[in-house]
Write a protein that holds these residues in place. Sequence first.
Motif, PDB file in Angstrom:
ATOM      1  N   GLU A 128       0.834  -1.212   0.000  1.00 15.34           N
ATOM      2  CA  GLU A 128       0.000   0.000   0.000  1.00 15.34           C
ATOM      3  C   GLU A 128       0.860   1.250   0.000  1.00 15.34           C
ATOM      4  N   ARG A 129       1.968   1.250   0.743  1.00 19.76           N
ATOM      5  CA  ARG A 129       2.855   2.420   0.751  1.00 19.76           C
ATOM      6  C   ARG A 129       3.477   2.651  -0.625  1.00 19.76           C
ATOM      7  N   ILE A 130       3.788   1.550  -1.321  1.00 21.85           N
ATOM      8  CA  ILE A 130       4.495   1.694  -2.602  1.00 21.85           C
ATOM      9  C   ILE A 130       3.534   2.051  -3.728  1.00 21.85           C
ATOM     10  N   PHE A 131       2.395   1.349  -3.791  1.00 25.24           N
ATOM     11  CA  PHE A 131       1.498   1.499  -4.942  1.00 25.24           C
ATOM     12  C   PHE A 131       0.334   2.446  -4.667  1.00 25.24           C
ATOM     13  N   ASN A 132       0.243   2.960  -3.481  1.00 23.01           N
ATOM     14  CA  ASN A 132      -0.779   3.969  -3.175  1.00 23.01           C
ATOM     15  C   ASN A 132      -2.181   3.454  -3.535  1.00 23.01           C
ATOM     16  N   THR A 133      -2.496   2.276  -3.002  1.00 22.16           N
ATOM     17  CA  THR A 133      -3.827   1.691  -3.235  1.00 22.16           C
ATOM     18  C   THR A 133      -4.755   1.949  -2.066  1.00 22.16           C
ATOM     19  N   ARG A 134      -4.451   2.970  -1.321  1.00 18.04           N
ATOM     20  CA  ARG A 134      -5.299   3.287  -0.171  1.00 18.04           C
ATOM     21  C   ARG A 134      -6.736   3.596  -0.596  1.00 18.04           C
ATOM     22  N   VAL A 135      -6.903   4.051  -1.848  1.00 16.88           N
ATOM     23  CA  VAL A 135      -8.246   4.396  -2.315  1.00 16.88           C
ATOM     24  C   VAL A 135      -9.180   3.193  -2.262  1.00 16.88           C
ATOM     25  N   PHE A 136      -8.627   1.978  -2.507  1.00 15.09           N
ATOM     26  CA  PHE A 136      -9.485   0.790  -2.463  1.00 15.09           C
ATOM     27  C   PHE A 136      -9.836   0.421  -1.026  1.00 15.09           C
ATOM     28  N   ARG A 137      -8.889   0.669  -0.097  1.00 14.27           N
ATOM     29  CA  ARG A 137      -9.248   0.493   1.313  1.00 14.27           C
ATOM     30  C   ARG A 137     -10.316   1.510   1.703  1.00 14.27           C
ATOM     31  N   ASP A 138     -10.196   2.708   1.140  1.00 14.76           N
ATOM     32  CA  ASP A 138     -11.215   3.719   1.425  1.00 14.76           C
ATOM     33  C   ASP A 138     -12.578   3.297   0.877  1.00 14.76           C
ATOM     34  N   VAL A 139     -12.567   2.619  -0.305  1.00 17.90           N
ATOM     35  CA  VAL A 139     -13.834   2.131  -0.858  1.00 17.90           C
ATOM     36  C   VAL A 139     -14.459   1.112   0.085  1.00 17.90           C
ATOM     37  N   GLU A 140     -13.605   0.193   0.618  1.00 17.72           N
ATOM     38  CA  GLU A 140     -14.121  -0.792   1.576  1.00 17.72           C
ATOM     39  C   GLU A 140     -14.714  -0.082   2.795  1.00 17.72           C
ATOM     40  N   GLU A 141     -13.941   0.876   3.310  1.00 18.89           N
ATOM     41  CA  GLU A 141     -14.422   1.599   4.488  1.00 18.89           C
ATOM     42  C   GLU A 141     -15.707   2.351   4.174  1.00 18.89           C
ATOM     43  N   TRP A 142     -15.775   2.919   2.942  1.00 14.48           N
ATOM     44  CA  TRP A 142     -16.991   3.676   2.601  1.00 14.48           C
ATOM     45  C   TRP A 142     -18.202   2.753   2.553  1.00 14.48           C
ATOM     46  N   PHE A 143     -18.044   1.569   1.893  1.00 14.45           N
ATOM     47  CA  PHE A 143     -19.168   0.630   1.855  1.00 14.45           C
ATOM     48  C   PHE A 143     -19.548   0.165   3.258  1.00 14.45           C
ATOM     49  N   ARG A 144     -18.518  -0.051   4.111  1.00 12.40           N
ATOM     50  CA  ARG A 144     -18.830  -0.469   5.477  1.00 12.40           C
ATOM     51  C   ARG A 144     -19.590   0.626   6.211  1.00 12.40           C
ATOM     52  N   GLY A 145     -19.104   1.856   6.098  1.00 11.77           N
ATOM     53  CA  GLY A 145     -19.789   2.963   6.760  1.00 11.77           C
ATOM     54  C   GLY A 145     -21.162   3.220   6.168  1.00 11.77           C
ATOM     55  N   LEU A 183     -11.381  -6.255  -1.468  1.00  9.35           N
ATOM     56  CA  LEU A 183     -11.129  -5.514  -2.702  1.00  9.35           C
ATOM     57  C   LEU A 183      -9.699  -4.990  -2.745  1.00  9.35           C
ATOM     58  N   SER A 184      -9.243  -4.397  -1.643  1.00  5.66           N
ATOM     59  CA  SER A 184      -7.880  -3.854  -1.627  1.00  5.66           C
ATOM     60  C   SER A 184      -6.848  -4.958  -1.791  1.00  5.66           C
ATOM     61  N   ALA A 185      -7.089  -6.123  -1.159  1.00  5.46           N
ATOM     62  CA  ALA A 185      -6.143  -7.233  -1.308  1.00  5.46           C
ATOM     63  C   ALA A 185      -6.163  -7.769  -2.739  1.00  5.46           C
ATOM     64  N   TYR A 186      -7.324  -7.753  -3.373  1.00 11.00           N
ATOM     65  CA  TYR A 186      -7.416  -8.216  -4.756  1.00 11.00           C
ATOM     66  C   TYR A 186      -6.568  -7.334  -5.680  1.00 11.00           C
ATOM     67  N   VAL A 187      -6.683  -5.989  -5.484  1.00  9.88           N
ATOM     68  CA  VAL A 187      -5.889  -5.070  -6.312  1.00  9.88           C
ATOM     69  C   VAL A 187      -4.402  -5.258  -6.033  1.00  9.88           C
ATOM     70  N   LEU A 188      -4.040  -5.389  -4.745  1.00 13.97           N
ATOM     71  CA  LEU A 188      -2.627  -5.589  -4.410  1.00 13.97           C
ATOM     72  C   LEU A 188      -2.128  -6.943  -4.926  1.00 13.97           C
ATOM     73  N   ALA A 189      -3.012  -7.954  -4.963  1.00 16.54           N
ATOM     74  CA  ALA A 189      -2.604  -9.246  -5.497  1.00 16.54           C
ATOM     75  C   ALA A 189      -2.234  -9.126  -6.968  1.00 16.54           C
ATOM     76  N   ALA A 190      -2.980  -8.288  -7.706  1.00 19.84           N
ATOM     77  CA  ALA A 190      -2.642  -8.070  -9.118  1.00 19.84           C
ATOM     78  C   ALA A 190      -1.272  -7.419  -9.245  1.00 19.84           C
ATOM     79  N   ARG A 191      -1.001  -6.422  -8.354  1.00 19.54           N
ATOM     80  CA  ARG A 191       0.327  -5.799  -8.376  1.00 19.54           C
ATOM     81  C   ARG A 191       1.400  -6.825  -8.001  1.00 19.54           C
ATOM     82  N   LEU A 192       1.107  -7.656  -6.985  1.00 15.04           N
ATOM     83  CA  LEU A 192       2.084  -8.645  -6.545  1.00 15.04           C
ATOM     84  C   LEU A 192       2.348  -9.671  -7.652  1.00 15.04           C
ATOM     85  N   GLU A 193       1.324 -10.005  -8.421  1.00 15.93           N
ATOM     86  CA  GLU A 193       1.510 -10.920  -9.548  1.00 15.93           C
ATOM     87  C   GLU A 193       2.485 -10.326 -10.555  1.00 15.93           C
ATOM     88  N   GLN A 194       2.355  -9.021 -10.837  1.00 12.32           N
ATOM     89  CA  GLN A 194       3.286  -8.362 -11.749  1.00 12.32           C
ATOM     90  C   GLN A 194       4.700  -8.358 -11.163  1.00 12.32           C
TER      91      GLN A 194
END
Length: 1019
Positions: free
Chosen positions: A177-194, A857-868
Amino acid sequence: MRLHTLTVRAFGPFAGQEQVDFDRLTSGGLFLVHGPTGAGKTSVLDAVCFALYGRVPGARQNDRSPKSDHAPLDREPEVTLEFTCGGRRLHIARKPRWERPKKRGRGTKVENAKVVVAERVEGSWVGVTTRPDEAGQFIGDLVGLTLDQFCQVAMLPQGDFARFLRARSEERRESLERIFNTRVFRDVEEWFRGHASKLRREVESAEEAVRGAAGRLAEAARSEAPQDPAELSAWAAEAASVTAATARDAETVTAGVVAEREEARAELERGRAVRDRHERLSAARLRDAELKERAQERSGIDVRLAAAERADTVLPSLHARDQRRTKRDKAEAELAERLALVEGLPGVDRTALGVPVAGEWPDAGAPRPQKALRSAEQERRDEHARLELLRGDAERLRDLGRTVAGHDAELQRLARDLEATREQVSVLPPRVESLTRELTEAREQAARAEGAETALATARARLSAAQDQERLSGELAGAEERRRTAVDAAQEARDHALALRERRIGHMAAELAADLAEGEPCAVCGSAEHPSPAVAGPEGVVSAEEEKAAHSAADAAAVRRSEAENAETVLRERRTAAAERAEGRGVADARAEVGTRSEALSEARAAADTVQRLEEALERAGTDLERAREREGTLALRVSEVTSAREAAVAERERLTGVLDAARGDDPTIDARARRLVSEADRLGAAAEAATSRDRAVEELREAEAEVRRRLAGVDLRGGDGEPSEAGLSSTTEEQVWAAALSDPERRDLRERARAHDDEVAAVRAVLEDPELTGAGPVPDLEALGEAASRAGRAADEAVAWRGGLRDRARRLAELRVELDSCLAGSEPVLHRYALAENMRALTSGTAADNEDHVRLSAYVLAARLEQVVAAANDRLATMSDGRYELRYTVDKAAGDGRARSAGGLGMRVLDAWTGVERDPATLSGGETFFSSLALALGLGDVAGAEAGGADIDTLFVDEGFGTLDEDTLEEVLEVLDGLRDGGRAVGVVSHVADLRDRVTSQLRVHKGSSGSRVEHLG
C-alpha cells in the motif's frame, strides 16, 4: 533521472564538505560504495533523498536535525544535488532546520529549513523556487515518485525486502500500500462499510418510527395493534372510520343541549336588566338632592375666578418692578466690589472718581466715575502694546540662554569623546600589528593541513601494511611448516609407489605363474605344460590394485605439496609487498607515526579555524582604527565650530539684556510687567462697565415703580356681582392684588370643579327623564332564573366535552393513520437500499458467498500488483539461482499466516525446481534469501516505476547483503546487476565485502574517523 554531483557539509557523519562525483562513478556502468561499518555509506543515499524530498527514508527519519555531531556548532549543514530528470538539468541546495550559537550572548537560535531550486537554461542557472512546499511539489511532479516509492525504485534496501519476502500477508499488504498507493481501495471498503452501517441505522430508525406510530394509534384507538406490519394499515383504517362515525352522531345531540343552555341564559339576562333599571333610577334621585344642596358653592367659584382675572392686569407690573429692584441692588454691589479692586492703583483716586466717601450716590446731574476709569484703563493698554513689541526680544534672550547652555554641554561631551577617540587611536595600531603576526603564523600552519592529511593517510597505509606484514609473517611460518610436511609426505608416497612398481616387475613371473592352470596354455609361451612355475619371494606379490593405489596416493601428495608451495609463495609475495608498503617500519613505529601525523593534522585544522577568526578580528580592528581616526578629525572640527557659535550667542545675550531691563522697570520681568498691566486694565474696564450698569438699573427701577402706581389706580377688585368696577378711584392695594391672584393649577382646579358639577347635574336630569327607566315593569325572580341557567349550562358543558373528545379522537386517529402509512411507505426504499449496500459491503470485505476466495477488494488489487512483481522478479531469479527457484503468489491459507480469509491474495511461496516442492521463504538460506530478495526488489522497483508513470531512473543503488553469497552466486548476481545498465542505467552497489573491490573497479570509498567521515574516489 541521472545523478551528477552530490555535495554534503556538516551532514550525518560528514563533518566537513565532501563531494561525490556520480558522473565519474557511473562512467563504467557499475560502481561500488564501500567502507567500514558505520563509516556513512548509507548516509550518502540519505543525502540524495534529503536533497530531493527534505527527509531521509525509513527509521532514520526522526525529529532530530541531520546536522553532523562531528562538525563545529556554528557550521551550517547543507546538501546540494545536481541531477537531470526528463531532459531538465536541476540544482537543489537544501538546508535542514538546526540550532546555531547566538552571535551575541549565550544560548542558541533555531534556523529554519531552507531550499533553493535552480534549472540550467541556455548555459545559465535560473531560479525556480525558494519555498520548501513549492520545492516538494515541483520535485514530486517532476520525478513522479514519493519518497517511499523512490527508495523502492532507485535505492533497493535488501533488509526491507528480506522482511517483505518472509512477511505475513497483513505486513506485506501494508508495504504494498505504501508503494502502490492503493489506499483508495481500502477507502472504498471503508466507505461501503460505513454506508451499510448508516443505512442499517436508517432501517432501524424507520422501523422504530413505524412501531412508534402504531403504538400511538393503538393508544388513541384504545385497542391492541397487530404484530404483523402488513396488517397495520387495514387495522388503522377501521379504527379511524368507527371513531369518525361516532363523532358525527355526537354533533346532533350536543347541538340541542347547547340551544337550551343559551335560552336559559338569555332569560336570566333579561331579569337582571329590569333590576338594574330600578336601581339606576333610585340612585339618580338621591344624587339630584345632593347637587341642589351644593349650588351656592358653585356660584362662589365663578366670583373667585373673576377677581383673579382682574388681578392679572396688575401682576406683570409688580413682577417687573421687583425684578428691576433686584437688578439695581446687584449692580450697586458689583460696582462697590469693582471699585474696591481698583482702589489704590497708581493714578486712580476714589475722590477723583466723583463717588462720595460715605457710599451715597449723587443725583442724575452729579459727575460719574466712568470717564476716569476708562482713561486709566487706556493708559495701561497703551503701555502693554509697547511691551508686546519687545516680547520677541525676551523670547530670543531665553533662547540664547538655552543655546549657550547647550553649547557648554556639547563642548564637555565633545571633549570627553575626543579624549576617548585619541586614546583608541593610540591603542589600535599595536593591536593590528599583533593580529597581523598571529594571522601570518596561523596561515603558515594551516597551509600544512593538506600535506599533513596526505602524510596521515600515508602513515595509516604504512601502519596497515606493517600490521599485514606482521600477520603474514606468522602465516608464512605456518605455511613453510606445512610445505615441508607436504614435501616429505609427497616424497615418501612417491618412493613407496616406485618400490611397489619395482617389486611387481621383479615378481611379474610369479604373478603370471599364479594364473596358470593345468591344461591351459601359458600367456607368455603358449605351452600347456607348466613344469617349473616361478615362485614369489617371502614379501609376496604386489597386485595391480596396490600399485595403482600407491601411485594415486603419490599423485595426491604431489598435489598437496604443490598447493602448499603455492600458498607459501603467495604469502611470501604478499609479505614482501606489505614490507615494501611499510617502508621498513614496524607496527610500533608505524602506530607512533600515525599518532604524530594525526596530531599534526589536528593542529593544522585547528589553525585553519583560527585563521578565519583572526581574519575577522583583523578586519574589525582595521575598520575600528580607520573609523577612530576619521572621528578624531570630525570631533576637533566640531569643537571649533561650537566654540565660535557660543561666543556669538553670549554677545547677543548681553545686548538684549540691557534693552529689556530698561523696559521692565520695577517689575521682575517683561512678562510680569505685561501681565500686571493687562490685569489692571481689565479691572479698570470692569469697574467702568459696572458703573454704567448701575446707572441703567436705577433708571429702569424708577420707570417700573411708576407703571405699578398707574396700574393700581386703574383696577377695582370690589364687585359684588363679579364684574370689575373701573371708576378711576385708586382704592386697590398691592396686598389685595396678591390675595386675589391665582396660580394656573388653582385656576384649572376651580374650572374642573365647576365643569364636573355642571356635567353631573345634566347627567342626573337625563336619567330622571329617561322613559326606559321610568316605564320598567316589576323585578322578576332572579334566583329561580339563575338556578335554571346553571342546570342548562352544566348539561351543555358535558355534551360539548363528550363531543370534543370524540372529535379529537377522530382527528387524532386520522392523523396517526396518515403518519403510519407514511412511515410504512418510507421504510420500503430504505430496506431496499440497505440490502444492496450490505451486499456490496460483504462483497468488498470478502465475507460474501459470491466472493469464493474471500479476498477483500484492496487485497485483490494488491494481489494483481504482486503478480506483476513476482513475474518481473522471476526473470532475474532464474539467472541468480541457475534456474532452481521460482517465486509464486497464492491466496490459500497455507501460503501465509493463516489469515488469508481477511487479507487473501498476498501469500508467497518459493518453488524448488530440483525437488518440485513449494517451500516457505523462511526455509531459504542466507544467500538464497539475499538473491531472492534482490530479485523481488528489482521486480518491485520495475512495477512501482511503471505504476508511477514509467519514471526514468538511470542511477540505481543496491544496499548490502552480498556477504552471504558464494563466489559463483555472487558472479551471477553481479551479472544480473550489470545487465541493468542496458539503456544507459548505472548501478551502485553499497557493500563492505572485500571481493567486490577486485570485481568492481569504479569505487567510492567512505573513510571514518573520530573527527568525522570523508569520501574518496577510486578507479
